[in-house]
Design a protein around this motif. Structure first.
Motif, PDB file in Angstrom:
ATOM      1  N   ASN B  91       0.952  -1.439   0.174  1.00 56.87           N
ATOM      2  CA  ASN B  91      -0.053   0.219  -0.083  1.00 56.87           C
ATOM      3  C   ASN B  91       0.343   0.973  -0.231  1.00 56.87           C
ATOM      4  O   ASN B  91       0.433   1.814  -0.619  1.00 56.87           O
ATOM      5  CB  ASN B  91      -0.796   0.118   1.176  1.00 56.87           C
ATOM      6  CG  ASN B  91      -2.024   1.468   1.386  1.00 56.87           C
ATOM      7  OD1 ASN B  91      -1.886   2.060   0.131  1.00 56.87           O
ATOM      8  ND2 ASN B  91      -2.588   1.100   2.042  1.00 56.87           N
ATOM      9  N   VAL B  94       2.114   1.669  -3.211  1.00 52.77           N
ATOM     10  CA  VAL B  94       1.121   1.567  -5.056  1.00 52.77           C
ATOM     11  C   VAL B  94       0.257   2.985  -4.489  1.00 52.77           C
ATOM     12  O   VAL B  94       0.254   4.256  -5.858  1.00 52.77           O
ATOM     13  CB  VAL B  94      -0.037   0.355  -4.809  1.00 52.77           C
ATOM     14  CG1 VAL B  94      -0.665   0.782  -5.718  1.00 52.77           C
ATOM     15  CG2 VAL B  94       0.487  -0.974  -5.343  1.00 52.77           C
ATOM     16  N   ARG B  95       0.309   3.677  -3.353  1.00 53.23           N
ATOM     17  CA  ARG B  95      -0.376   4.420  -3.312  1.00 53.23           C
ATOM     18  C   ARG B  95      -0.288   5.606  -3.468  1.00 53.23           C
ATOM     19  O   ARG B  95      -0.773   6.399  -4.309  1.00 53.23           O
ATOM     20  CB  ARG B  95      -0.847   4.162  -1.579  1.00 53.23           C
ATOM     21  CG  ARG B  95      -2.294   6.160  -1.342  1.00 53.23           C
ATOM     22  CD  ARG B  95      -1.812   5.947   0.351  1.00 53.23           C
ATOM     23  NE  ARG B  95      -2.985   5.164   0.678  1.00 53.23           N
ATOM     24  CZ  ARG B  95      -4.894   5.326   0.610  1.00 53.23           C
ATOM     25  NH1 ARG B  95      -4.711   6.524   1.091  1.00 53.23           N
ATOM     26  NH2 ARG B  95      -5.258   4.536   1.449  1.00 53.23           N
ATOM     27  N   PHE B 134      -7.437   1.940 -14.154  1.00 50.96           N
ATOM     28  CA  PHE B 134      -6.876   2.759 -12.389  1.00 50.96           C
ATOM     29  C   PHE B 134      -8.833   3.031 -11.955  1.00 50.96           C
ATOM     30  O   PHE B 134      -8.905   2.695 -11.467  1.00 50.96           O
ATOM     31  CB  PHE B 134      -6.698   4.216 -13.280  1.00 50.96           C
ATOM     32  CG  PHE B 134      -5.414   4.647 -13.076  1.00 50.96           C
ATOM     33  CD1 PHE B 134      -4.152   4.333 -11.868  1.00 50.96           C
ATOM     34  CD2 PHE B 134      -4.691   4.726 -14.149  1.00 50.96           C
ATOM     35  CE1 PHE B 134      -2.942   4.046 -12.156  1.00 50.96           C
ATOM     36  CE2 PHE B 134      -3.147   4.530 -13.912  1.00 50.96           C
ATOM     37  CZ  PHE B 134      -2.229   4.485 -13.522  1.00 50.96           C
ATOM     38  N   PRO B 135      -9.442   3.187 -13.169  1.00 51.26           N
ATOM     39  CA  PRO B 135     -10.557   2.848 -12.383  1.00 51.26           C
ATOM     40  C   PRO B 135     -11.631   1.446 -11.794  1.00 51.26           C
ATOM     41  O   PRO B 135     -11.477   1.489 -10.431  1.00 51.26           O
ATOM     42  CB  PRO B 135     -11.921   3.130 -13.493  1.00 51.26           C
ATOM     43  CG  PRO B 135     -11.032   3.545 -14.615  1.00 51.26           C
ATOM     44  CD  PRO B 135      -9.850   3.336 -14.081  1.00 51.26           C
ATOM     45  N   LEU B 138      -8.901   0.923  -8.948  1.00 45.43           N
ATOM     46  CA  LEU B 138      -9.300   2.020  -7.503  1.00 45.43           C
ATOM     47  C   LEU B 138     -10.541   1.211  -6.738  1.00 45.43           C
ATOM     48  O   LEU B 138     -10.900   1.248  -5.609  1.00 45.43           O
ATOM     49  CB  LEU B 138      -9.286   3.487  -7.721  1.00 45.43           C
ATOM     50  CG  LEU B 138      -8.208   4.249  -7.768  1.00 45.43           C
ATOM     51  CD1 LEU B 138      -9.045   5.613  -8.615  1.00 45.43           C
ATOM     52  CD2 LEU B 138      -7.477   4.606  -6.995  1.00 45.43           C
ATOM     53  N   SER B 139     -11.469   0.880  -7.367  1.00 39.60           N
ATOM     54  CA  SER B 139     -12.741  -0.020  -6.789  1.00 39.60           C
ATOM     55  C   SER B 139     -12.778  -0.871  -6.099  1.00 39.60           C
ATOM     56  O   SER B 139     -12.867  -1.243  -5.452  1.00 39.60           O
ATOM     57  CB  SER B 139     -13.755   0.202  -8.227  1.00 39.60           C
ATOM     58  OG  SER B 139     -13.940   0.719  -9.121  1.00 39.60           O
ATOM     59  N   TYR B 141      -9.127  -1.153  -4.832  1.00 40.50           N
ATOM     60  CA  TYR B 141      -8.645  -1.419  -3.293  1.00 40.50           C
ATOM     61  C   TYR B 141      -9.952  -1.114  -2.405  1.00 40.50           C
ATOM     62  O   TYR B 141      -9.929  -1.269  -1.159  1.00 40.50           O
ATOM     63  CB  TYR B 141      -7.634  -0.568  -3.737  1.00 40.50           C
ATOM     64  CG  TYR B 141      -7.483   0.278  -1.821  1.00 40.50           C
ATOM     65  CD1 TYR B 141      -6.388  -0.217  -1.952  1.00 40.50           C
ATOM     66  CD2 TYR B 141      -7.833   1.843  -1.692  1.00 40.50           C
ATOM     67  CE1 TYR B 141      -5.790   0.093  -0.559  1.00 40.50           C
ATOM     68  CE2 TYR B 141      -6.744   1.551  -0.981  1.00 40.50           C
ATOM     69  CZ  TYR B 141      -6.279   1.201   0.112  1.00 40.50           C
ATOM     70  OH  TYR B 141      -5.942   1.425   1.249  1.00 40.50           O
ATOM     71  N   TYR B 142     -10.949  -0.270  -2.616  1.00 40.68           N
ATOM     72  CA  TYR B 142     -11.774   0.588  -1.964  1.00 40.68           C
ATOM     73  C   TYR B 142     -12.691  -0.357  -1.761  1.00 40.68           C
ATOM     74  O   TYR B 142     -13.077  -0.230  -0.866  1.00 40.68           O
ATOM     75  CB  TYR B 142     -12.788   1.646  -2.961  1.00 40.68           C
ATOM     76  CG  TYR B 142     -13.601   2.135  -1.831  1.00 40.68           C
ATOM     77  CD1 TYR B 142     -13.697   2.952  -1.404  1.00 40.68           C
ATOM     78  CD2 TYR B 142     -15.261   2.189  -2.280  1.00 40.68           C
ATOM     79  CE1 TYR B 142     -14.328   3.830  -0.167  1.00 40.68           C
ATOM     80  CE2 TYR B 142     -16.392   2.091  -1.244  1.00 40.68           C
ATOM     81  CZ  TYR B 142     -15.582   3.398  -0.529  1.00 40.68           C
ATOM     82  OH  TYR B 142     -16.815   3.887   0.229  1.00 40.68           O
TER      83      TYR B 142
END
Lengths: 261, 253, 281
Positions: B91, B94-95, B134-135, B138-139, B141-142
């Protein structure tokens, strides 16, 4: 006093930038390819572009169009999205149309609109407007839909008219969601702008990129990529600052930015 | 409360209106047919084209790039997203990288991709993957980082070893988010592959539009644009069906 | 060690209440500190020592914020204490295990699995064959009163039904101790009393050790052999009260029983005396 954790959080993206540039440097040194200059060579070419009066004017003109397109899109999309969120009829009127428009590549409309309106400012601004609108409408819609019914009842009980409720209750309550949409929209405005310039090949950052590519000025190509990349990252970072300031009361947003073209 | 059919009619109205306006502009001579062909003409042209071998070749080229790019984005996005949610060390790396790369206009990388990977499939597939990544990431990860703690505890108490928790609990629990990300990623893939082909290509639907634009064939500009949009709608609907099957147990799915 | 029953009905063990009581869980000077911000620490549990005997139904009763759930999570092995230790049958607890089965207020059912799939999850993880696990799980689902709902998804069930599934899911892997974290806290009053009755009926069959967290005095007295009263800020054990009421307990009889009433009134008074009366609920 700033805690070490906060310092690390601020420094991390900068370190990431440096890391990515370093990876580029190593990769280009390893590949020894003429068409892949090192990061340092590309960075050295950046002042040449920004120093060149013509390309600077070009880029600034692009940014101005982008700002206008984004501004109009936001002004139209937020009220529309809010109305859709609060009225079932308005929502079912517009939703299918928006769903049909959703997968249309907006920048691809450039040649068609050029056919109708010529290559003037109007065409370029219209395409950006189209590119930005959907996410802003969508997020405003979602934000307004999620507003607690009872908050509106309290407003009505206090004697607010329907319009007043929309402006004074729905708008602020949906603001965090609206701003998320605007953030996506802003990055999309930049993407649409560059893409349409690449397609139209008339002027602007996208055109500079492909002109340099055609003429084999590889340093300029990569320098321009750095410039455009920096624009995207800076716009997003500035907007995020503004957003965080405006909605300090809301729950902290999930802090990896969601953006797409 | 409105009935569903009333809603559907209301929803169709603006679409019908747009087509009618389009037809009216042509019929009453406000727009010359050279610039704006009548909707019926565009539609018949689309049907004619769809059965020609040449046009099918263009569609195939576009679809190959689209699916390849999207598949890469799904594999990378889901695995990186889950890994970033599972490990603080990953994390931490990556973040910040994602924070820098997500708002970067990927299309600006296209010239570099052309130089490095050539003008064929490679550069376009990479651009599609970069944009769709990316979408999805990100989803994922979320979704993976907001899995309810007590689901994980319940599974651990039932004797699930830690290394299995990722596949037994985190992945299925994050599935709604992952599929939302995939839907966004899929539509982006459609859009990006078309734009990449328009910018520079020798085949594909985007290239067909550019060719038509060079010869001022307005009808043939509309056909590929409508085709890619229909493809987007169909693929989106297919993924929607997959989604409601996979998420049949989840509320609000 | 896990004894896998050969027949599906074997999970109902004969009542073994005559056996001399021995400690199954020992909590030894456990403290828990949570860092609330960079400078502030919150002492959630302070120096808790408690022994729970095998086969006992023990409630932990206290106001919200007294750390009673945290104590349960420590026994579950989900949270490690800042200091002190918890032991299960003399072994230090280092993590969750199938010998201690939790039931949460939030149900925490797997939304992607059906009722049957949820209940079968534990046995399958334990290496029970699919047919065996299927048969055992169906029997358990019937026992918690949900026969006919095997192929429903949790979202299709009411809160009370979900909690029955959660109980069956936990019972399915034969934990020696049930850890119940305000299991009926999210249910309406009517459903709540029905589930309390059903829980007692199920418990009467094999008298598993139960550690039951609640903020309801009635519930604690009605269900338990022993009520551990906690106070908050910091979370401490205030009093441990043995509930000497006959079993099996029937709600309609017990409510009229002066001994039951006295327990409830006494406990409520003790909470009133401390300053946290208002926050008991």
């Amino acid at each position: 006093m700033i805690s070490p954790a906060a310092v690390a959080r601020r420094a991390a993206p900068v370190l990431a930038c440096i890391g990515l540039l370093a990876a580029w440097q190593v990769a280009s040194l390893g590949l020894k390819n003429d068409s892949f200059p090192t990061a340092l060579e590309a960075i050295r070419a950046v002042p040449d572009i920004l120093g060149d009066k013509e390309s600077l004017i070009n880029i600034l003109a692009s940014l101005r169009r982008m700002a206008i397109g984004f501004g109009i899109a936001v002004l139209v999309s937020i009220p529309l999205g809010l109305l859709m969120g609060r009225s079932r009829a308005v929502a079912s009127f517009f939703n299918p149309l928006l769903m049909v428009i959703y997968p249309v590549p907006k920048a691809a409309l450039m040649p068609i609109i050029m056919l109708w309106l010529g290559v003037g400012e109007a065409t370029k601004i219209l395409v950006i407007f189209l590119g930005v609108s959907l996410p802003v409408i969508y997020h405003s819609f979602e934000g307004a839909k999620a507003v607690e019914e009872k908050m509106l009842w309290s407003g009505a009980a206090m004697g607010l008219s329907a319009l007043q409720r929309l402006v004074r209750i729905v708008l602020p309550a949906a603001l965090p969601e609206i701003l998320t949409g605007c953030r996506t929209g802003l990055v999309l405005a930049l993407i649409t702008m560059i893409t349409s310039e690449m397609i139209a090949r008339q002027s602007g950052a996208g055109n500079i990129l492909f002109n340099a590519l055609d003429m084999g000025q590889y340093d300029t190509v990569y320098a321009m990529i750095i410039v455009v990349g920096a624009m995207g990252i800076c716009l997003d970072a500035v907007f995020e600052r503004v957003r965080a300031g405006l909605v300090r009361w809301s729950e902290p947003q999930f802090d990896m930015p969601l953006s797409f073209s | 409360m409105m009935s569903r059919s009333a809603n559907a009619i209301l929803g169709l109205a603006p679409i019908v209106l747009v087509v009618a306006l389009w037809q009216a502009l042509v019929t009453f001579g406000f727009a010359p047919a050279v610039l704006l062909p009548a909707p019926g003409f565009v539609f018949t042209r689309l049907l004619e084209q769809l059965v020609t071998w040449a046009f099918q070749q263009e569609v195939a080229a576009t679809l190959i790039r689209l699916f390849a790019g999207f598949a890469i984005a799904v594999v990378l996005g889901v695995s990186i997203g889950i890994a970033a949610a599972a490990s603080p060390a990953i994390n931490a790396v990556v973040r910040p990288i994602v924070r820098v790369l997500a708002p970067l206009p990927k299309v600006a990388l296209y010239p570099a991709l052309l130089l490095l990977l050539g003008f064929g499939h490679g550069s376009k597939i990479t651009l599609v993957a970069a944009d769709a990544l990316f979408p999805i990431l990100l989803s994922t990860y979320y979704g993976a980082s907001t899995v309810e703690q007590k689901l994980i505890w319940s599974a651990m108490a039932a004797g699930t070893p830690r290394y299995k928790i990722l596949f037994k609990v985190v992945l299925p629990a994050a599935m709604p988010s992952i599929l939302t990300g995939c839907r966004i990623g899929l539509v982006i893939s459609c859009i990006v592959v078309f734009l990449a082909e328009m910018i520079t290509s020798t085949d594909g639907l985007g290239h067909a539009l550019v060719t038509a634009a060079r010869t001022f064939q307005a009808v043939d500009m509309f056909v590929p644009l409508i085709t890619i949009s229909l493809l987007g709608l169909i693929l989106n609907a297919l993924l929607g069906a997959v989604r409601s099957y996979l998420l049949r147990g989840f509320p609000e799915a | 060690m896990k004894v896998v029953p050969s027949r599906s009905s074997d999970w109902v063990r004969p009542v073994t209440s005559q056996k001399p009581a021995s400690a199954i869980i020992e909590i030894d000077r456990v403290s828990q500190v949570f860092q609330t911000s960079a400078r502030n620490d919150h002492l959630a549990l302070s120096d808790i020592s408690l022994t729970i005997e095998e086969g006992a139904f023990v409630s932990i009763l206290g106001p919200s914020g007294c750390g009673k759930s945290t104590l349960l999570y420590i026994v579950g092995g989900f949270v490690s204490p800042t200091s002190g230790a918890a032991k299960m049958k003399g072994q230090a607890i280092t993590g969750p295990g199938p010998d201690r089965g939790p039931v949460f207020q939030e149900f925490a059912l797997f939304p992607w699995k059906t009722v049957l799939g949820n209940v079968m999850y534990g046995p399958r993880q334990q290496g029970v064959s699919a047919t065996e696990a299927d048969a055992q799980s169906r029997a358990l689902i019937e026992m918690v009163g949900l026969k006919g709902y095997e192929n429903f998804y949790p979202k299709e069930l009411s809160g009370g039904m979900k909690q029955r599934v959660a109980l069956a899911r936990t019972l399915a892997y034969h934990p020696e101790v049930l850890l119940m974290d305000e299991p009926f806290g999210a249910l309406d009053a009517h459903t709540r009393t029905r589930l309390q009755n059903d829980l007692l009926n199920i418990w009467e069959r094999d008298r598993k050790t139960v550690l039951f967290v609640t903020h309801s005095v009635d519930e604690a007295v009605f269900l338990s052999d022993k009520v551990v009263m906690m106070s908050k800020s910091p979370g401490r054990i205030r009093e441990v009260i043995d509930i000497d009421l006959p079993r099996p307990r029937r709600r309609n009889e017990l409510l009229l029983d002066p001994r039951y009433q006295k327990y409830v009134v006494d406990i409520e008074r003790m909470f009133d005396e401390s300053d946290h009366a208002g926050s008991l609920l």
